[in-house]
Scaffold this motif. Sequence first.
Motif, PDB file in Angstrom:
ATOM      1  N   PRO A 192     -29.611   7.580  -1.195  1.00 19.26           N
ATOM      2  CA  PRO A 192     -30.871   7.290  -1.901  1.00 19.26           C
ATOM      3  C   PRO A 192     -31.982   8.284  -1.568  1.00 19.26           C
ATOM      4  O   PRO A 192     -32.791   8.625  -2.437  1.00 19.26           O
ATOM      5  N   LEU A 193     -32.013   8.763  -0.304  1.00 20.94           N
ATOM      6  CA  LEU A 193     -33.028   9.746   0.075  1.00 20.94           C
ATOM      7  C   LEU A 193     -32.849  11.033  -0.729  1.00 20.94           C
ATOM      8  O   LEU A 193     -33.826  11.647  -1.186  1.00 20.94           O
ATOM      9  N   MET A 194     -31.590  11.413  -0.931  1.00 18.45           N
ATOM     10  CA  MET A 194     -31.281  12.601  -1.728  1.00 18.45           C
ATOM     11  C   MET A 194     -31.774  12.432  -3.164  1.00 18.45           C
ATOM     12  O   MET A 194     -32.379  13.341  -3.749  1.00 18.45           O
ATOM     13  N   VAL A 195     -31.550  11.256  -3.735  1.00 22.79           N
ATOM     14  CA  VAL A 195     -31.967  10.983  -5.116  1.00 22.79           C
ATOM     15  C   VAL A 195     -33.486  10.980  -5.235  1.00 22.79           C
ATOM     16  O   VAL A 195     -34.062  11.539  -6.176  1.00 22.79           O
ATOM     17  N   VAL A 196     -34.169  10.346  -4.251  1.00 20.57           N
ATOM     18  CA  VAL A 196     -35.639  10.269  -4.292  1.00 20.57           C
ATOM     19  C   VAL A 196     -36.255  11.660  -4.205  1.00 20.57           C
ATOM     20  O   VAL A 196     -37.181  11.998  -4.962  1.00 20.57           O
ATOM     21  N   CYS A 197     -35.754  12.493  -3.283  1.00 26.80           N
ATOM     22  CA  CYS A 197     -36.298  13.843  -3.136  1.00 26.80           C
ATOM     23  C   CYS A 197     -36.049  14.685  -4.391  1.00 26.80           C
ATOM     24  O   CYS A 197     -36.909  15.457  -4.816  1.00 26.80           O
ATOM     25  N   SER A 198     -34.869  14.522  -4.985  1.00 27.95           N
ATOM     26  CA  SER A 198     -34.570  15.258  -6.219  1.00 27.95           C
ATOM     27  C   SER A 198     -35.466  14.791  -7.353  1.00 27.95           C
ATOM     28  O   SER A 198     -35.908  15.585  -8.196  1.00 27.95           O
ATOM     29  N   ASN A 199     -35.739  13.491  -7.366  1.00 32.92           N
ATOM     30  CA  ASN A 199     -36.561  12.916  -8.434  1.00 32.92           C
ATOM     31  C   ASN A 199     -37.996  13.455  -8.394  1.00 32.92           C
ATOM     32  O   ASN A 199     -38.703  13.458  -9.403  1.00 32.92           O
TER      33      ASN A 199
ATOM     34  N   MET B 202     -37.059  23.486 -11.770  1.00 38.87           N
ATOM     35  CA  MET B 202     -35.591  23.449 -11.715  1.00 38.87           C
ATOM     36  C   MET B 202     -35.092  24.016 -10.393  1.00 38.87           C
ATOM     37  O   MET B 202     -34.149  23.483  -9.789  1.00 38.87           O
ATOM     38  N   ALA B 203     -35.719  25.102  -9.929  1.00 40.87           N
ATOM     39  CA  ALA B 203     -35.297  25.715  -8.664  1.00 40.87           C
ATOM     40  C   ALA B 203     -35.507  24.750  -7.507  1.00 40.87           C
ATOM     41  O   ALA B 203     -34.639  24.605  -6.626  1.00 40.87           O
ATOM     42  N   GLY B 204     -36.668  24.073  -7.482  1.00 41.41           N
ATOM     43  CA  GLY B 204     -36.909  23.083  -6.435  1.00 41.41           C
ATOM     44  C   GLY B 204     -35.904  21.953  -6.496  1.00 41.41           C
ATOM     45  O   GLY B 204     -35.388  21.490  -5.466  1.00 41.41           O
ATOM     46  N   PHE B 205     -35.596  21.517  -7.710  1.00 43.59           N
ATOM     47  CA  PHE B 205     -34.640  20.427  -7.915  1.00 43.59           C
ATOM     48  C   PHE B 205     -33.263  20.801  -7.358  1.00 43.59           C
ATOM     49  O   PHE B 205     -32.660  20.057  -6.571  1.00 43.59           O
ATOM     50  N   HIS B 206     -32.754  21.974  -7.741  1.00 41.32           N
ATOM     51  CA  HIS B 206     -31.416  22.383  -7.297  1.00 41.32           C
ATOM     52  C   HIS B 206     -31.402  22.717  -5.808  1.00 41.32           C
ATOM     53  O   HIS B 206     -30.394  22.484  -5.121  1.00 41.32           O
ATOM     54  N   SER B 207     -32.482  23.253  -5.288  1.00 41.75           N
ATOM     55  CA  SER B 207     -32.534  23.607  -3.863  1.00 41.75           C
ATOM     56  C   SER B 207     -32.489  22.361  -2.986  1.00 41.75           C
ATOM     57  O   SER B 207     -31.811  22.343  -1.941  1.00 41.75           O
ATOM     58  N   VAL B 208     -33.219  21.316  -3.388  1.00 40.01           N
ATOM     59  CA  VAL B 208     -33.192  20.064  -2.624  1.00 40.01           C
ATOM     60  C   VAL B 208     -31.784  19.473  -2.634  1.00 40.01           C
ATOM     61  O   VAL B 208     -31.273  19.014  -1.593  1.00 40.01           O
TER      62      VAL B 208
ATOM     63  N   SER C   8     -19.532  14.675  -6.906  1.00 44.94           N
ATOM     64  CA  SER C   8     -19.852  13.754  -8.002  1.00 44.94           C
ATOM     65  C   SER C   8     -21.343  13.462  -8.055  1.00 44.94           C
ATOM     66  O   SER C   8     -21.959  13.483  -9.125  1.00 44.94           O
ATOM     67  N   VAL C   9     -21.907  13.172  -6.883  1.00 46.11           N
ATOM     68  CA  VAL C   9     -23.340  12.874  -6.847  1.00 46.11           C
ATOM     69  C   VAL C   9     -24.133  14.104  -7.267  1.00 46.11           C
ATOM     70  O   VAL C   9     -25.120  14.008  -8.011  1.00 46.11           O
ATOM     71  N   ARG C  10     -23.674  15.281  -6.775  1.00 50.48           N
ATOM     72  CA  ARG C  10     -24.366  16.512  -7.139  1.00 50.48           C
ATOM     73  C   ARG C  10     -24.297  16.752  -8.650  1.00 50.48           C
ATOM     74  O   ARG C  10     -25.279  17.148  -9.278  1.00 50.48           O
ATOM     75  N   ARG C  11     -23.125  16.497  -9.227  1.00 51.43           N
ATOM     76  CA  ARG C  11     -22.999  16.656 -10.685  1.00 51.43           C
ATOM     77  C   ARG C  11     -23.931  15.710 -11.422  1.00 51.43           C
ATOM     78  O   ARG C  11     -24.553  16.079 -12.418  1.00 51.43           O
ATOM     79  N   LEU C  12     -24.023  14.485 -10.908  1.00 47.12           N
ATOM     80  CA  LEU C  12     -24.900  13.513 -11.573  1.00 47.12           C
ATOM     81  C   LEU C  12     -26.366  13.900 -11.408  1.00 47.12           C
ATOM     82  O   LEU C  12     -27.155  13.840 -12.352  1.00 47.12           O
ATOM     83  N   VAL C  13     -26.714  14.322 -10.191  1.00 43.09           N
ATOM     84  CA  VAL C  13     -28.105  14.711  -9.944  1.00 43.09           C
ATOM     85  C   VAL C  13     -28.452  15.959 -10.749  1.00 43.09           C
ATOM     86  O   VAL C  13     -29.509  16.056 -11.368  1.00 43.09           O
TER      87      VAL C  13
ATOM     88  N   ARG D  15     -28.984  21.098  -2.961  1.00 39.12           N
ATOM     89  CA  ARG D  15     -28.133  21.955  -2.129  1.00 39.12           C
ATOM     90  C   ARG D  15     -28.382  21.690  -0.639  1.00 39.12           C
ATOM     91  O   ARG D  15     -27.443  21.651   0.164  1.00 39.12           O
ATOM     92  N   MET D  16     -29.636  21.501  -0.266  1.00 43.20           N
ATOM     93  CA  MET D  16     -29.967  21.228   1.131  1.00 43.20           C
ATOM     94  C   MET D  16     -29.313  19.925   1.594  1.00 43.20           C
ATOM     95  O   MET D  16     -28.753  19.850   2.699  1.00 43.20           O
ATOM     96  N   PHE D  17     -29.368  18.891   0.770  1.00 45.22           N
ATOM     97  CA  PHE D  17     -28.772  17.610   1.154  1.00 45.22           C
ATOM     98  C   PHE D  17     -27.262  17.682   1.243  1.00 45.22           C
ATOM     99  O   PHE D  17     -26.647  16.932   2.014  1.00 45.22           O
ATOM    100  N   ASP D  18     -26.652  18.562   0.457  1.00 50.19           N
ATOM    101  CA  ASP D  18     -25.206  18.777   0.599  1.00 50.19           C
ATOM    102  C   ASP D  18     -24.869  19.171   2.031  1.00 50.19           C
ATOM    103  O   ASP D  18     -23.965  18.600   2.676  1.00 50.19           O
ATOM    104  N   GLY D  19     -25.595  20.182   2.530  1.00 50.19           N
ATOM    105  CA  GLY D  19     -25.343  20.658   3.892  1.00 50.19           C
ATOM    106  C   GLY D  19     -25.610  19.589   4.929  1.00 50.19           C
ATOM    107  O   GLY D  19     -24.843  19.437   5.904  1.00 50.19           O
ATOM    108  N   ILE D  20     -26.685  18.838   4.745  1.00 41.85           N
ATOM    109  CA  ILE D  20     -27.022  17.769   5.695  1.00 41.85           C
ATOM    110  C   ILE D  20     -25.923  16.716   5.734  1.00 41.85           C
ATOM    111  O   ILE D  20     -25.534  16.236   6.809  1.00 41.85           O
TER     112      ILE D  20
END
Length: 591
Positions: free
Chosen positions: A184-191, A256-262, A305-310, A264-269
């Motif tokens: 959920p934190l990943m989704v909120v930050c992306s949002n 868009m860059a901020g959206f994709h960067s966030v 999957s989550v990344r694709r959805l986000v 990507r960062m959560f992927d690593g985390i």
Amino acid sequence: MQQTLKQRRSAGENLRLIRHFLPYFRPRLPVLLLDLFCASLTTVCDLVLPLIVRYITNMGTTNLSALTVGLVVRMSALYVLLRIVDTAANYFMQSVGHVMGTHIETDMRRDLFAHLQELPHAYYSRTKIGQLMSRITSDLFDITEFAHHFPEELFITSIKVVISFVILCGMNVPLTLIIFASLPLMVVCSNHFAKPMQKTFKESRHQLGEINARVEDSLSGIRVVKSFANEELEKEKFARDNHTFLDVKRRMYHNMAGFHSVTRMFDGIMYILVVCVGAIFMIHRRISAADLVAYLLYVTTLLASVRRLVEFTENFQRGITGIERFVEVMEQDADIRDLPGAVELRDVRGELEFDDVSFAYEDSGSDVLSHISLRVQPGESVALVGPSGGGKTTLCSLIPRFYEVRSGAIRIDGTDIRSYTLQSLRKQIGMVQQDVYLFSGSVLSNIEYGRPGASRDEIIEAAKLAGAHEFITQLENGYDTYVGEHGVKLSGGQKQRISIARVFLKNPPILILDEATSALDNESEHLVQQSLDGLMKGRTTFTIAHRLTTIRGAATILVLTEQGIVEQGSHEALMAKKGVYYNLYSMYQDK
């Protein structure tokens, strides 16, 4: 709290837009269900691989003697079989699924164009054609991608999240809860970047429409541009719109860059979280090595999957913006429509009555026409004269219900025109206007527009009655000559006679001539006036006159000013009164 309410309103608005969109899925429901079934097959393949790896790894670490070549081959064969199924299912999704989206786009474009045909004159007086072109083309393309991918991505991610959660809980509940609590934190930050991204998507669509409008306006008037040597001015105006579009796109891509960067960062985390916490659990013997390997594979699948959805949020925002712009047009009320119980208008004698008619435009604070009363007998010729802004064109536009009267009534043969269907009413009225519009096509097709389906002989006869046959036969390909866009290959007089031929073919009992000769030279005016005289015979005719000499023979001349009809009568009677008409005619004669 205010931000939360704003987000809720935004979510509610998105749901409202999607509800408008869902009916377009109904005719394609079998294809959609098959597409989702194929999506489930591709999901099974992704979910089985970690189980196979876990099984083999567990056998290798706990019972190596049981891990035979045959077992490995059978497991590999099972996975290859699943991959074949996955390939076939993916092919269906990529081909038939996209075709489904294209069908939906086609249906929406059909409905949008049909609705645009129903909207009143008032709508087009305040809307740029370029904006409408953008909505009917590029906006709907984004909806195609949305229609195909949105249900797919939502369905696939839901399956993977639920099944992965169940399987991972079977391996290690604490680690699973830690991983899923971070989603959920990943989704909120992306949002945080998704909302401004949606705003800039809409701005970019609007600005693209502005560019279309600028190009359409400039190229349509290219002869005026060149005649005034204003090419540089047009370049400057286009450059301003183009630069505004650049600014909007720049902001959009930053979001868009901020959206994709966030994301990507959560992927690593997430990965390092699984490795660190999993390693600690393995040190304390709370998870096996096989389970940790499977865990990493499942987390890889889950994150993908989550990344694709986000990331699909980008396409979602484009699609929802396209739907929003589609709905904005579809919700425009076609306020002039058939009333319940409207009947066909047939066997028209041509008696026309204005009974205490008043009218005002929506954006006007005062009436353009006020308490107009008038009766015209069948076959009678009525001319309207007066200063500009007196309401002459407006009065004539009320007869075919291009606009609706504010009060009073207009009657044809004693019956209120609102009692008739719009189509049958307008079929009984012919219009010849100052600005002739010819469609791109042949001379024949432009005349045929007066009565689609008419025979070639009927079209030629109409052209002869309009005095157009002679010049048409002298064209390069006669009636099959291409007239060019807006009829640019023809002179003003030729275009006007073709438009008159169109009305001859229609053969309406009521005729409206809106300054039909005012833009012509003397020779062309003489030829066109002869054609009009023939057209007017036996028809109830309203003539809006700029050149007053052309209406001297009218049975009744109405002098229309901002005070209404101030004078009416024959030319001779009005000249004898030496009033408003006398002054207008005298000024015209002095020119």
